[in-house]
Design a protein around this motif. Structure first.
Motif, PDB file in Angstrom:
ATOM      1  N   ASP A  17       0.729  -1.242  -0.105  1.00 32.39           N
ATOM      2  CA  ASP A  17      -0.015  -0.052  -0.147  1.00 32.39           C
ATOM      3  C   ASP A  17       0.896   1.195  -0.168  1.00 32.39           C
ATOM      4  O   ASP A  17       1.772   1.402   0.725  1.00 32.39           O
ATOM      5  CB  ASP A  17      -0.885   0.115   1.091  1.00 32.39           C
ATOM      6  CG  ASP A  17      -2.137  -0.925   1.165  1.00 32.39           C
ATOM      7  OD1 ASP A  17      -2.060  -1.668   0.026  1.00 32.39           O
ATOM      8  OD2 ASP A  17      -2.677  -1.152   2.279  1.00 32.39           O
ATOM      9  N   LYS A  18       0.472   2.336  -0.808  1.00 29.40           N
ATOM     10  CA  LYS A  18       1.152   3.550  -0.782  1.00 29.40           C
ATOM     11  C   LYS A  18       0.241   4.854  -1.239  1.00 29.40           C
ATOM     12  O   LYS A  18      -0.844   4.482  -1.686  1.00 29.40           O
ATOM     13  CB  LYS A  18       2.328   3.589  -2.133  1.00 29.40           C
ATOM     14  CG  LYS A  18       1.861   3.665  -3.313  1.00 29.40           C
ATOM     15  CD  LYS A  18       2.956   3.686  -4.274  1.00 29.40           C
ATOM     16  CE  LYS A  18       3.814   2.484  -4.393  1.00 29.40           C
ATOM     17  NZ  LYS A  18       4.659   2.774  -5.488  1.00 29.40           N
ATOM     18  N   LEU A  19       0.742   5.798  -0.644  1.00 29.16           N
ATOM     19  CA  LEU A  19      -0.041   7.196  -1.028  1.00 29.16           C
ATOM     20  C   LEU A  19       0.931   7.922  -1.978  1.00 29.16           C
ATOM     21  O   LEU A  19       2.079   7.463  -1.833  1.00 29.16           O
ATOM     22  CB  LEU A  19      -0.363   7.973   0.208  1.00 29.16           C
ATOM     23  CG  LEU A  19      -1.024   7.104   1.293  1.00 29.16           C
ATOM     24  CD1 LEU A  19      -1.297   8.267   2.331  1.00 29.16           C
ATOM     25  CD2 LEU A  19      -2.518   7.083   0.707  1.00 29.16           C
ATOM     26  N   VAL A  20       0.177   8.500  -2.948  1.00 28.67           N
ATOM     27  CA  VAL A  20       1.023   9.668  -3.919  1.00 28.67           C
ATOM     28  C   VAL A  20       0.698  10.793  -3.381  1.00 28.67           C
ATOM     29  O   VAL A  20      -0.287  11.217  -3.307  1.00 28.67           O
ATOM     30  CB  VAL A  20       0.589   9.163  -5.267  1.00 28.67           C
ATOM     31  CG1 VAL A  20       1.116  10.037  -6.061  1.00 28.67           C
ATOM     32  CG2 VAL A  20       1.171   7.801  -5.573  1.00 28.67           C
ATOM     33  N   ILE A  21       1.769  11.733  -3.329  1.00 28.14           N
ATOM     34  CA  ILE A  21       1.785  13.127  -3.192  1.00 28.14           C
ATOM     35  C   ILE A  21       1.950  13.716  -4.517  1.00 28.14           C
ATOM     36  O   ILE A  21       3.122  13.665  -5.121  1.00 28.14           O
ATOM     37  CB  ILE A  21       2.653  13.613  -1.874  1.00 28.14           C
ATOM     38  CG1 ILE A  21       2.519  12.807  -0.681  1.00 28.14           C
ATOM     39  CG2 ILE A  21       2.735  15.161  -1.803  1.00 28.14           C
ATOM     40  CD1 ILE A  21       3.251  13.172   0.240  1.00 28.14           C
TER      41      ILE A  21
ATOM     42  N   LYS B 144      -3.301   4.101  -2.824  1.00 30.24           N
ATOM     43  CA  LYS B 144      -4.663   3.669  -2.370  1.00 30.24           C
ATOM     44  C   LYS B 144      -5.084   5.068  -2.148  1.00 30.24           C
ATOM     45  O   LYS B 144      -6.329   5.273  -1.516  1.00 30.24           O
ATOM     46  CB  LYS B 144      -4.166   3.157  -1.030  1.00 30.24           C
ATOM     47  CG  LYS B 144      -3.764   1.873  -1.087  1.00 30.24           C
ATOM     48  CD  LYS B 144      -4.970   0.945  -1.310  1.00 30.24           C
ATOM     49  CE  LYS B 144      -5.316   0.544   0.330  1.00 30.24           C
ATOM     50  NZ  LYS B 144      -6.529  -0.566  -0.040  1.00 30.24           N
ATOM     51  N   GLY B 145      -4.318   6.294  -2.100  1.00 30.55           N
ATOM     52  CA  GLY B 145      -5.071   7.596  -2.030  1.00 30.55           C
ATOM     53  C   GLY B 145      -3.935   8.565  -2.712  1.00 30.55           C
ATOM     54  O   GLY B 145      -2.738   8.264  -2.935  1.00 30.55           O
ATOM     55  N   ILE B 146      -4.364  10.006  -2.936  1.00 28.89           N
ATOM     56  CA  ILE B 146      -3.706  11.015  -3.509  1.00 28.89           C
ATOM     57  C   ILE B 146      -3.806  12.112  -2.654  1.00 28.89           C
ATOM     58  O   ILE B 146      -4.643  12.469  -2.401  1.00 28.89           O
ATOM     59  CB  ILE B 146      -4.004  11.097  -5.033  1.00 28.89           C
ATOM     60  CG1 ILE B 146      -3.850  10.078  -6.001  1.00 28.89           C
ATOM     61  CG2 ILE B 146      -3.221  12.423  -5.453  1.00 28.89           C
ATOM     62  CD1 ILE B 146      -3.999  10.010  -7.204  1.00 28.89           C
ATOM     63  N   LEU B 147      -2.658  12.784  -2.418  1.00 26.31           N
ATOM     64  CA  LEU B 147      -2.572  14.032  -1.456  1.00 26.31           C
ATOM     65  C   LEU B 147      -2.139  15.059  -2.737  1.00 26.31           C
ATOM     66  O   LEU B 147      -0.982  15.016  -3.231  1.00 26.31           O
ATOM     67  CB  LEU B 147      -1.635  14.081  -0.138  1.00 26.31           C
ATOM     68  CG  LEU B 147      -2.268  12.994   0.827  1.00 26.31           C
ATOM     69  CD1 LEU B 147      -1.315  11.981   0.769  1.00 26.31           C
ATOM     70  CD2 LEU B 147      -2.174  13.813   1.962  1.00 26.31           C
ATOM     71  N   LEU B 148      -2.941  16.184  -2.665  1.00 24.77           N
ATOM     72  CA  LEU B 148      -2.386  17.678  -3.593  1.00 24.77           C
ATOM     73  C   LEU B 148      -1.987  18.422  -2.519  1.00 24.77           C
ATOM     74  O   LEU B 148      -2.587  19.047  -1.663  1.00 24.77           O
ATOM     75  CB  LEU B 148      -3.530  18.005  -4.363  1.00 24.77           C
ATOM     76  CG  LEU B 148      -4.420  16.729  -5.096  1.00 24.77           C
ATOM     77  CD1 LEU B 148      -5.301  17.287  -5.859  1.00 24.77           C
ATOM     78  CD2 LEU B 148      -3.396  15.967  -5.943  1.00 24.77           C
ATOM     79  N   THR B 149      -0.626  19.000  -2.785  1.00 25.25           N
ATOM     80  CA  THR B 149       0.029  19.964  -2.018  1.00 25.25           C
ATOM     81  C   THR B 149       0.882  20.675  -2.527  1.00 25.25           C
ATOM     82  O   THR B 149       1.694  20.284  -3.516  1.00 25.25           O
ATOM     83  CB  THR B 149       0.309  19.385  -0.745  1.00 25.25           C
ATOM     84  OG1 THR B 149       0.798  20.428   0.558  1.00 25.25           O
ATOM     85  CG2 THR B 149       1.865  18.643  -0.990  1.00 25.25           C
TER      86      THR B 149
END
Length: 494
Positions: free
Chosen positions: A4-8, A48-53
């Motif tokens: 599992d990983k998140l992408v920023i 599994k999810g994406i953060l926009l920053t």
């Protein structure tokens, strides 16, 4: 990595790195990609999810930076923060009607939402809070001073906050944890112990019965790589120390002693000082120095590989900060001469590399060594490099390090070093005017090398350093202390 990983997605600035380190600190693995990364590449990461920053523009402008609209159609949870939240609103059909507040704190009133579990009303810092007309399907989930500070499309699991959560501890960590754990249902598997086990398995699977070559610099990155590879493939790892002549005072002997006596590893030493000095004749630009030195080190390694017979891989100590800063610019992605590339610490920030070093049992004097440029003193010696100038810089740097260590401050300062600029300055020796070199000293505090503040060193310590350098280093008549912070200026001078 297939777990599992998140992408920023990074819209600019340093916020994405700060968020990444906090997410990883909560044991969720994440990777940073530019916001304009093609949708096919994002999809291939299987996040599994994406953060926009990140980002500091006016999000309502036509030319404002944005990600592909298809990102919002991937079907995975999204959390947009700060500028990215406002730009998302515009992309999805909403409107921004100007800033109601900038660079100040305001009450934050979270609504009933899983994103805000265990979060209560508090003060938040807003770089900017816009009046926003929400896109279709979105609803407010938080307010500040009667304005919408958070909104979401709950069916699509798309969330937006008009502030950067990493600035708002401890609630910021809770918001990130809620997003990753409850909304994305991400497995918190990331730890340095887990990483070591995974990396050892991957190295063994990839190298099989082959061998690898690693250039040792004496720094923590290459040393941790050496420890990982040695544990994975044993004596099929060949370590080479290329003495370019650009190391700090006493380092070549120290490196040989630590690797041979303390770490019990075979270390080949190549004295290439004359070769590298000739290489830099007439060269003044730091980036050109870095490129030429990096290229020449690879040539030396290929020559050593040929002497060894069979070598299949070249090991590089690239870290995640290097990747973000494009420190490998101009360096080919293969090892040259048919060698493959192994980069065992590529996904790690510097503090994570140190943790791996401690897990592997490396000596503290290696694990906690200061960051040092791959091109060494050649890039801290501004302008053309010469032996006399290198010797001045080496001696001044040694004095600074010795005085800081004797003052007991070495563990409280992230990095300290000397820089030799090209300009000379008017001085007095024995009552006569003379023109001598200026030496710059620098000491910064940081937790990650991304942001830094100049250390307020005791004045008596500064006085001792200045007196010793101007009296013990021939040719240096003036010392100045650089108190510029980062990111206003880079930590290094090149």
């Amino acid at each position: 990595m297939d777990r599992d990983k998140l992408v920023i997605l990074d819209f600019g600035g340093t916020q994405s790195r700060a968020v990444a380190r906090k997410v990883r600190g909560e044991q969720f693995y994440c990777e940073i990609l530019p916001c304009d990364t093609p949708i096919s590449e994002i999809r291939s990461c299987s996040p599994k999810g994406i953060l926009l920053t990140g980002g500091a523009q006016d999000a309502s402008r036509k030319e404002a930076v944005e990600c592909a609209r298809e990102v919002y159609e991937l079907g995975v949870p999204i959390l947009a923060m700060g500028y990215a939240a406002r730009r998302m609103a515009v992309q999805l059909g909403g409107r921004l009607m100007g800033a109601a507040m900038e660079k100040r704190t305001a009450p934050f009133e979270p609504g009933e939402d899983v994103l805000f579990d265990e979060i209560s009303e508090s003060e938040r810092y807003f770089g900017r809070l816009d009046v926003v007309e929400l896109p279709e399907g979105f609803e407010p989930i938080a307010q500040s001073n009667g304005l919408i500070s958070g909104f979401a499309h709950k069916e699509k699991r798309i969330y937006a906050l008009q502030f950067e959560v990493e600035q708002n501890d401890p609630d910021g960590l809770r918001i990130l944890d809620n997003f990753a754990r409850q909304i994305c249902e991400c497995d918190p598997w990331w730890s340095m112990e887990a990483y070591v086990d995974q990396q050892l398995a991957q190295i063994r699977e990839r190298v099989q019965d082959g061998s690898a070559l690693l250039a040792i610099s004496g720094g923590v990155d290459s040393s941790v790589c050496a420890a990982l590879l040695h544990k994975a493939i044993g004596r099929r790892l060949h370590c080479v120390f290329v003495d370019t002549g650009f190391m700090r005072k006493g380092e070549p002997a120290l490196i040989q002693q630590i690797f041979s006596d303390v770490m019990s590893m075979d270390l080949m030493v190549v004295n290439a000082r004359g070769r590298f000095m000739n290489l830099l004749k007439g060269v003044t630009e730091p980036d050109e120095k870095r490129y030429l030195i990096g290229r020449e080190i690879r040539k030396v390694l290929r020559e050593e590989a040929q002497k060894l017979g069979r070598v299949d891989y070249l090991v590089r100590g690239t870290t995640y900060s290097d990747v973000m800063e494009e420190a490998g610019l101009g360096i080919p992605q293969d090892g040259g001469g048919g060698l493959g590339i192994l980069e065992p610490v590529r996904p790690l920030f510097k503090d994570e590399v140190r943790q791996v070093g401690e897990i592997l049992g490396l000596p503290r004097q290696i694990v906690w060594r200061q960051p040092f440029p791959g091109a060494g003193l050649a890039v801290r010696c501004l302008g053309e490099v010469s032996e006399p100038r290198l010797n001045m810089l080496r001696e001044a740097d040694a004095i600074l390090r010795q005085e800081i260590e004797e003052a007991g401050l070495e563990k409280r300062i992230w990095q300290y070093f000397a820089v030799l600029p090209e300009q000379k300055t008017l001085c007095y020796r024995d009552g006569a005017k003379t023109c001598e070199h200026t030496m710059v000293i620098r000491a910064v505090s940081s937790s990650d090398g991304l942001n830094a503040n100049a250390v307020r060193m005791p004045y008596d310590l500064l006085e001792r350093v200045v007196w010793r350098i101007t009296n013990e280093v021939p040719g240096v008549g003036r010392v100045v202390y650089d108190i510029t912070g980062c990111p206003s200026a880079a930590i290094e001078w090149w």
